[in-house]
Each structure stands twice: as structure tokens, then as C-alpha cells.
Design a protein around this motif. Structure first.
Motif, mmCIF file in Angstrom:
data_model
loop_
_atom_site.group_PDB
_atom_site.id
_atom_site.type_symbol
_atom_site.label_atom_id
_atom_site.label_comp_id
_atom_site.label_asym_id
_atom_site.label_seq_id
_atom_site.Cartn_x
_atom_site.Cartn_y
_atom_site.Cartn_z
ATOM 1 N N LYS A 1 38.845 27.651 53.509
ATOM 2 C CA LYS A 1 39.297 28.907 54.128
ATOM 3 C C LYS A 1 40.517 29.036 53.242
ATOM 4 O O LYS A 1 40.528 30.211 53.147
ATOM 5 C CB LYS A 1 39.908 28.413 55.528
ATOM 6 C CG LYS A 1 38.969 27.793 56.593
ATOM 7 C CD LYS A 1 39.892 27.572 57.921
ATOM 8 C CE LYS A 1 38.883 26.881 58.705
ATOM 9 N NZ LYS A 1 39.506 26.450 60.026
ATOM 10 N N ASN B 1 40.658 28.752 50.035
ATOM 11 C CA ASN B 1 39.875 29.149 48.757
ATOM 12 C C ASN B 1 39.225 30.639 48.687
ATOM 13 O O ASN B 1 38.968 31.237 47.822
ATOM 14 C CB ASN B 1 39.002 28.176 48.286
ATOM 15 C CG ASN B 1 38.382 28.369 46.919
ATOM 16 O OD1 ASN B 1 39.255 28.751 45.985
ATOM 17 N ND2 ASN B 1 37.212 28.124 46.434
ATOM 18 N N SER B 2 39.127 30.818 50.194
ATOM 19 C CA SER B 2 38.227 32.115 50.429
ATOM 20 C C SER B 2 39.069 33.309 50.699
ATOM 21 O O SER B 2 38.746 34.284 50.921
ATOM 22 C CB SER B 2 37.158 31.927 51.555
ATOM 23 O OG SER B 2 37.953 31.661 52.797
ATOM 24 N N LEU B 3 40.548 33.151 50.577
ATOM 25 C CA LEU B 3 41.351 33.997 50.828
ATOM 26 C C LEU B 3 41.357 35.121 49.755
ATOM 27 O O LEU B 3 41.358 34.908 48.556
ATOM 28 C CB LEU B 3 42.680 33.618 50.890
ATOM 29 C CG LEU B 3 43.492 32.634 51.955
ATOM 30 C CD1 LEU B 3 44.596 32.188 51.860
ATOM 31 C CD2 LEU B 3 43.014 33.572 53.333
ATOM 32 N N ARG B 4 41.375 36.490 50.084
ATOM 33 C CA ARG B 4 41.058 37.722 49.017
ATOM 34 C C ARG B 4 42.455 38.004 48.760
ATOM 35 O O ARG B 4 43.571 37.593 49.293
ATOM 36 C CB ARG B 4 40.463 38.724 49.992
ATOM 37 C CG ARG B 4 39.186 38.478 50.529
ATOM 38 C CD ARG B 4 38.476 39.632 51.252
ATOM 39 N NE ARG B 4 37.241 39.507 51.727
ATOM 40 C CZ ARG B 4 36.678 40.151 52.406
ATOM 41 N NH1 ARG B 4 37.002 41.590 52.714
ATOM 42 N NH2 ARG B 4 35.038 39.984 52.845
ATOM 43 N N GLU B 5 42.515 38.770 47.623
ATOM 44 C CA GLU B 5 43.557 39.400 46.881
ATOM 45 C C GLU B 5 44.339 40.355 47.944
ATOM 46 O O GLU B 5 43.898 41.161 48.323
ATOM 47 C CB GLU B 5 43.081 39.916 45.716
ATOM 48 C CG GLU B 5 44.490 40.236 44.884
ATOM 49 C CD GLU B 5 44.167 41.095 43.285
ATOM 50 O OE1 GLU B 5 44.936 41.464 42.954
ATOM 51 O OE2 GLU B 5 43.084 40.901 43.271
ATOM 52 N N GLU C 1 45.960 39.032 50.536
ATOM 53 C CA GLU C 1 45.924 38.325 51.979
ATOM 54 C C GLU C 1 47.059 37.368 51.746
ATOM 55 O O GLU C 1 47.332 36.700 50.638
ATOM 56 C CB GLU C 1 44.882 37.656 52.334
ATOM 57 C CG GLU C 1 43.338 38.494 52.636
ATOM 58 C CD GLU C 1 42.481 37.939 53.290
ATOM 59 O OE1 GLU C 1 41.941 38.009 54.428
ATOM 60 O OE2 GLU C 1 41.870 36.813 52.630
ATOM 61 N N SER D 1 46.672 32.263 44.971
ATOM 62 C CA SER D 1 47.412 33.194 45.903
ATOM 63 C C SER D 1 48.699 32.419 46.475
ATOM 64 O O SER D 1 49.740 33.059 46.944
ATOM 65 C CB SER D 1 46.762 33.641 46.909
ATOM 66 O OG SER D 1 46.118 32.296 47.718
#
Length: 713
Positions: free
Chosen positions: A310, A312-316, A318, A338
Motif C-alpha cells: 500500500k 509503495n503504491s502511493l501516487r505522487e 498523496e 514520498s
């Protein structure tokens, strides 16, 4: 306490799984298999973890890698701990009916925990005769509580014992732990293990999260933000952590880190070894004591944790969740870019060893991680070259750790709190001597912990009025409901705080924008849980004080000063208090003095009833519940007069009477409380005498009911 206690060979004690759950959820033995990976060889008690939880425990119980620069015939031990979120469901195992019942009961106790803590004793044995030149095994203690002061020394015994005698060590340790009394947060406890005794201070109740569903009674001293009188009593989690040792190269940045955790900023802490990153996370959490830490902290986080996907899947763009992650794998520097704040701590061991506690010959496991005290550090020196190095570190960013480990912080946050140089000047630099270093670390840790406790306490002090309790005024009735605590409004709080100022202590240590720190704190994850917890404790304390005042009240003196209307109100208030005590007794939640309190309140209720007008008494006695409260069991049967049970029946058919539609009612009373005119008995309950006077007052007819005797008037 002896580090190597002896155990009786003829030990016949058997572990009690239910008693064990007060401290330990499970004991696990995990082996690293070259072909299958991490495998759980033993888990006691069985069936207490799901398959997913077993997998997560297995992956979290080993260092990320084994250095190949160590002596190829050596044994290296280390102790660290991790924290993970519990998963739903139960493991499917083949058990008998009685075992299934035990497993379900353990699940009921443990499912209250939102997180589990795993304390690990890891042994790496390097031997060229073995396949791939070595093997790994871990002994793990799983618990719902972060009692590091208990489980670290317990592992120092259990780990070597397991490698000496095998599975029998689990049974022996479990037997002793199941005999321990229930944990008493904030207290000094003596816990026997073999022929030794642990003397440990548990963290106080106000620092323990309510995630496990267990409510410990919190003292009023922890309610308001005040400095404790007894400094030996811990004021928060991980009070035994080595702040000075792990942050020795970043002492000037401790105030910066304190502020980041206070407002709940995400932090990534990277260290060469699991023990070092665990120590760094634990020390950071301890800095904000006595504040309840509601940030999700992970002392040792790996890529196998289900939450890594979860993150690692954060978008730029967020926001990264409020977490403190302790890692050793440099891959996180790229995968979790991030994270706004990165902290690098610790020093690699000689020969690039990534596993501490490497003293096999002595058989003793040192309590400190490797590298502390083995490099000269001046706390007061400053040079232009050090400034240039700091600028270069900031420019290169945390990815420079991929080539060389350095102690540094990468963050763009503009801190409000200034380092207290007077505290740094009091710290002692022990130089090169490890023995002196260990002693001086104890002194330095006390200095640092005392300072940050004082800093946090002063920061929380403006919230004190919202937790202020009240007691009944001298002439007021203590039986009414206590006044509510002051309501909190963030804007109003900031406005009043701005007008009042930061105070002498904080004004010396914070910049002009100190009010912004309070605004961030109010919006962060730590404020609301802490504030609600403090309010609950304040209400509990106020309830105790008012309850104590009721027990001390002289009811005759009180009602002598009241009007008739106030006396009626007092009757209703006392009745509510009696019913509250009775309800607590029925639910099994009553205090030890509940019976005495209930008797005192009933006595007060009867005194108030006796001074009420007769017509009011009649109305009150028409209610069965009120009448039952007013009966005194000790005086219900007068000496020398037989008590007759009589039935009071609803229906009455007498000529010329028009009766209202009364609800069904059946009341049992005694003859001596009804027939005062016929027998000249005086009783507070008397309001009828003859049948002719019964009907006009209440439509009741005294008649025989079942085996009751008919009373002739």
C-alpha cells in the motif's frame, strides 16, 4: 538479577495457556530454510495465529542479510523487536473438542489486540561445513503489550536456553510466565523465572494504547500534565531505551525529531542493523512521554509486511500516512521516496558486521548495540568542514546512503523548537572506554529523558484546565450530577493561548512562531486520542470525588437547610445514585465498597422520605420500585409481631365507586406496615387503615393471594 538462572530438572509445572495470555500471546521457533525460506518449527500455544500472521512473524524475525565479512566459524546473536497489525480469521488446525474450546478462548482474549509485538532472539551461526556456510534461527516472544523491559531480559535467558536444551525451554519458560501475576502498569513488579527474579517497571497506563480493549485504571496524577515527583517511575513507553547511544551523532537534532513525532509527521529511520533501528524508533517514541503516541510505529519494517504494498503504491502528491518506520534495507530509500523525513542512525560494526551481541566466548549478551562508545565524539566542537559536510549531505539526499552509511537527517520541515545547549553541555562523553561508556550512557539517558519529559509536559500544560475536576460546594448537594468538564474549541483555545503567551519555559526554547506548533498538534494524529483519554480519566476522577463526598455527607444536616422542593429533588437524585450502584453490582463492575455505598444511600433515601409530606409519601409508595428501595430489611419484622405476606390486588368492585384504569400491579408488603389504626403500629409506610379508606385512596383490595392469609379489618 542473574543472566543465567538455573531451572530445576525435576520441574513438574505445566504452562497454563489462559494465564499465559496475560503476558504472552505465543512463543515461536523460526528456522531459515535454504529451499523453503522462513519456517515456523514450533508455536505455543497452537492455533493462536492465522496463516497470514505466521508468515508475517516468520519474515520479520530475521535480519535482511548476513554479512560475509565475519569470522566463518563464529556465532552472532542479536535481540530486536517488531510490531505488526493483526489479521482476522483463525488458523485451520486439527484439534480435539477441548482443544478447540481453548483456542477459541485464546482468540477471544487476543483479538482485542489491534497490534502484536514480536521480541526476537536471532542466532546466526557461520560454519563452512554447513550448506551455504551457515544457518539462522530465531526465538520469538509475541505479546499484545510493548513491555520491552520484560521481554528483552526474558529473551536473554530463553534464547541461549533454547539452543542448549531445545523445545523443553519453551515449556519451562511458559510455565513460569503463566505463574506471574497480572500486569500492573506503572508499577514495579517482581517476576520469578527459574531461580532469578526480574524487577521491572512497567510503563504507566496512560501511555498504553487502548487497542487491546483492556482498560487499566489510570491514576489522577496522570490526568493533568504535571511533572512526576518520583523520577524512577517510568512516564511512557520504552523508558529503558538508549536515547544517547543511538542518537549520539545527532544529538543536536533530537528537538527536531521530538517536534516531528509530536505533530505526527511520517518518518523513515534507517540503520545498519535491526537492533539499531529498533532502538532508534523506541527512543523516538519515548521522547514524547507522557503524551500517548498514536502514530503507527514499526520498530523493524520489512518489504514482506502486507502494508508495504500500500505504501509503495502511493501516487505522487498523496500524503504518506503518519508512521515511523525502522528499516535496514536500503531498497526503502527508492521505494518510499514520498516519506518527507528520513533519518539515518547508528554505525556499522567492525568488518561491516550487521549483527550485534557477538561475544560468544563469554556467554553473555550485552545490553547495548554494537558501535556505541567505540568512536570518539565531541559534543561541543564546531568547524567549517563539518558545515560543508552537512551542506553536501543535504544536497546529495538520502540516496547517498547506498554507497556509505552516514548519520544524518533529510527534511524540509521548519522547526519551531530550538536545541537546548545547556542540556547538551551536561552530557558526558566517555571517550573510548566501553565500560565507562555504558555507565555514562545511563547518566546521559536520564538527563535527556528528564528534559524531554519536562518539555512535553510544559507543552501540554495549557490543556490542563480542560481536565480540571470539581467537588461539591460545602452547602450544595453531592447527590446531583457533577457539572460537565469544560468544552473544547480549537479556535478559542488558540485565541486564549495567544493572549496568554507560551510561558517562561517554552518561550526560552521556541521561536516566535510557537503558536503554529500548537495548530499542527491539534490537527495531528496524537492530539484527539490523548485529549479524549485525558477527559475520560478526568470524568472518572470527578465521579470518584463526588461519590466520596456522598459517603461523607450528613443527610440530616443537609436536608435541614433545604426547601420542600429541594428535598423532593434530593430524593430523586439519591434514588438515581442507588439504582446506579445496583446496576453496577448486577453487571459485575462495582467497586469494593459498593455494598457499603448502596446501604448508605438507601439510608439517606429513607431519611429524606420521612420528612416528605404524607401525600407525597403515598404517591411514591404507589411505585413498586421506589417502595422496594424504601424498605429496610432490618426493621421489616418488628419484635413480637408476626409478619404476614399480603397480596394487593388491582380489581375492586364496590357500589358507587368509579375507579381509574390503573396499570396491572401486584405488591407484597407486610401486615405490620399496613394496619396501623387497628393495631396502633406506627410505620413510615402506613397510609391506609380500613377497607372504607382503602378504596377512595387507591383501588386496591387486601385479599389473600396464593398461600397468603386473609386479613380481617
Amino acid at each position: 538479577m542473574s543472566r543465567s538462572p538455573s531451572f530445576k530438572s525435576e520441574l513438574t509445572l505445566k504452562p497454563d495457556p489462559e494465564s499465559l495470555q496475560r503476558w504472552v500471546t505465543a512463543f515461536c521457533i523460526i528456522r531459515f530454510d535454504l529451499e523453503q525460506g522462513q519456517l515456523i518449527e514450533e508455536c505455543y500455544p497452537p492455533g493462536c495465529l492465522t496463516n497470514d500472521e505466521e508468515l508475517e512473524v516468520a519474515f520479520s524475525s530475521f535480519p535482511d542479510s548476513i554479512s560475509q565479512h565475519q569470522n566463518r566459524s563464529s556465532i552472532h546473536d542479536c535481540i530486536f523487536f517488531f510490531r505488526f497489525r493483526r489479521r482476522g480469521g483463525s488458523q485451520s488446525v486439527d484439534l480435539g473438542s477441548s482443544e478447540i474450546t481453548e483456542v477459541k478462548e485464546r482468540e477471544r482474549l487476543n483479538r482485542r489486540s489491534k497490534y502484536l509485538y514480536g521480541f526476537v532472539f536471532n542466532r546466526q551461526r557461520h560454519d563452512e561445513r554447513l550448506k551455504r556456510g551457515g544457518e539462522q534461527k530465531s526465538v520469538v516472544i509475541l505479546s499484545h503489550a510493548p513491555y520491552s523491559s520484560v521481554f528483552r531480559p526474558l529473551l536473554q535467558i530463553m534464547g541461549p536456553l533454547y539452543f542448549d536444551i531445545g523445545k523443553k525451554a519453551i515449556e519451562q519458560i511458559a510455565a513460569y510466565v503463566s505463574m506471574w501475576p497480572s500486569p500492573l502498569p506503572g508499577k514495579l513488579m517482581e517476576l520469578p523465572i527459574g531461580n532469578a527474579i526480574f524487577k521491572v517497571n512497567l510503563p504507566p497506563a496512560h501511555s498504553l494504547p487502548l487497542e487491546n480493549g483492556t482498560f487499566f485504571e489510570e491514576s489522577a496524577s496522570s490526568m493533568a500534565p504535571l511533572l512526576p515527583n518520583n523520577q524512577s517511575v517510568p512516564q511512557g513507553l520504552f523508558h529503558d531505551s538508549d536515547i544517547f547511544g543511538i542518537y549520539r551523532g545527532l544529538l543536536l537534532q533530537l528537538w527536531y525529531l521530538w517536534e516531528l513525532l509530536l505533530i505526527g509527521e511520517p518518518i523513515l529511520i534507517i540503520a545498519p542493523t535491526p537492533p539499531q533501528c529498533c532502538e532508534a524508533v523506541a527512543s523516538l517514541v519515548s521522547l514524547i512521554s507522557p503524551l500517548l503516541c498514536s502514530v503507527d510505529f514499526r520498530p523493524y519494517f520489512t518489504i514482506h509486511d502486507p502494508e508495504f504494498a500500500k505504501l509503495n503504491s502511493l501516487r505522487e502528491g498523496e500524503n504518506f500516512p503518519a508512521m515511523v518506520l525502522g528499516v535496514t534495507n536500503l531498497f526503502f530509500l527508492k521505494s518510499l521516496r514520498s516519506v518527507p523525513h528520513v533519518v539515518s542512525v547508528g554505525t556499522p560494526a567492525p568488518f561491516a558486521s550487521r549483527t550485534p551481541f557477538a561475544s560468544k566466548s563469554t556467554g553473555r549478551i550485552p545490553g547495548k548495540t554494537e558501535g556505541f562508545g567505540f568512536q570518539q565524539l565531541s559534543l561541543k566542537k564546531f568547524s567549517p568542514s563539518s558545515l560543508l559536510s552537512a551542506v553536501k549531505l543535504k544536497r546529495d539526499g538520502p540516496l547517498c546512503l547506498m554507497t556509505e552509511h552516514k548519520e544524518a537527517i533529510w527534511s524540509t520541515y521548519d522547526a519551531t523548537t530550538k536545541p537546548d545547549t545547556s542540556i547538551l553541555n551536561r552530557l558526558i562523553d566517555a571517550g573510548m572506554s566501553p565500560r565507562v561508556e555504558e555507565s555514562m550512557s545511563v547518566v546521559n539517558n536520564e538527563i535527556l529523558r528528564r528534559h524531554f519529559l519536562e518539555l512535553t509536559t510544559n507543552f501540554l500544560a495549557p490543556f490542563g484546565p480542560y481536565f480540571r475536576t470539581t467537588t461539591p460546594a460545602e452547602a450544595a448537594s453531592p447527590f446531583v450530577d457533577p457539572p460537565p468538564l469544560p468544552s473544547f474549541n480549537a479556535d478559542e483555545f488558540i485565541y486564549n493561548l495567544s493572549a496568554r503567551g507560551a510561558g517562561k519555559f517554552l518561550s526560552k526554547r521556541m521561536r516566535a512562531n510557537w503558536l503554529d506548533l500548537y495548530k499542527r498538534f491539534l490537527k495531528g494524529p496524537n492530539f484527539k486520542p490523548w485529549f479524549q483519554r485525558r477527559c475520560a480519566v478526568a470524568e472518572q476522577e470527578q465521579h470518584r470525588l463526588w461519590r466520596l463526598a456522598r459517603m461523607k455527607t450528613n443527610i440530616h444536616k443537609l436536608i435541614s437547610k433545604l426547601s420542600e422542593l429541594e428535598i423532593v429533588d434530593s430524593f430523586n437524585a439519591i434514588e438515581r445514585r442507588v439504582l446506579e450502584e445496583m446496576q453496577l453490582q448486577q453487571l459485575g463492575k462495582a467497586s469494593a465498597d459498593s455494598v457499603a455505598t448502596c446501604q448508605k444511600l438507601k439510608g439517606d433515601l429513607q431519611v429524606v422520605f420521612s420528612v416528605l409530606p404524607k401525600d407525597m409519601q403515598q404517591l411514591l409508595l404507589a411505585n413498586p420500585q421506589k417502595a422496594s428501595l424504601l424498605q429496610n430489611p432490618e426493621t421489616a419484622k418488628l419484635p413480637g409481631r408476626p409478619t404476614l405476606q399480603v397480596g394487593i390486588i388491582l380489581k375492586l368492585d364496590l357500589p358507587g365507586l368509579h375507579l381509574p384504569n390503573w396499570p396491572p400491579l401486584k405488591l407484597l408488603a407486610s401486615a405490620n406496615s399496613l394496619l396501623h389504626r387497628k393495631f396502633k403500629w406506627i410505620d413510615p409506610f402506613v397510609f391506609i387503615s380500613e377497607v372504607e379508606k382503602v378504596a377512595p385512596v387507591f383501588p386496591f383490595l387486601i385479599w389473600e393471594l396464593e398461600n397468603c392469609t386473609r386479613i380481617e379489618l
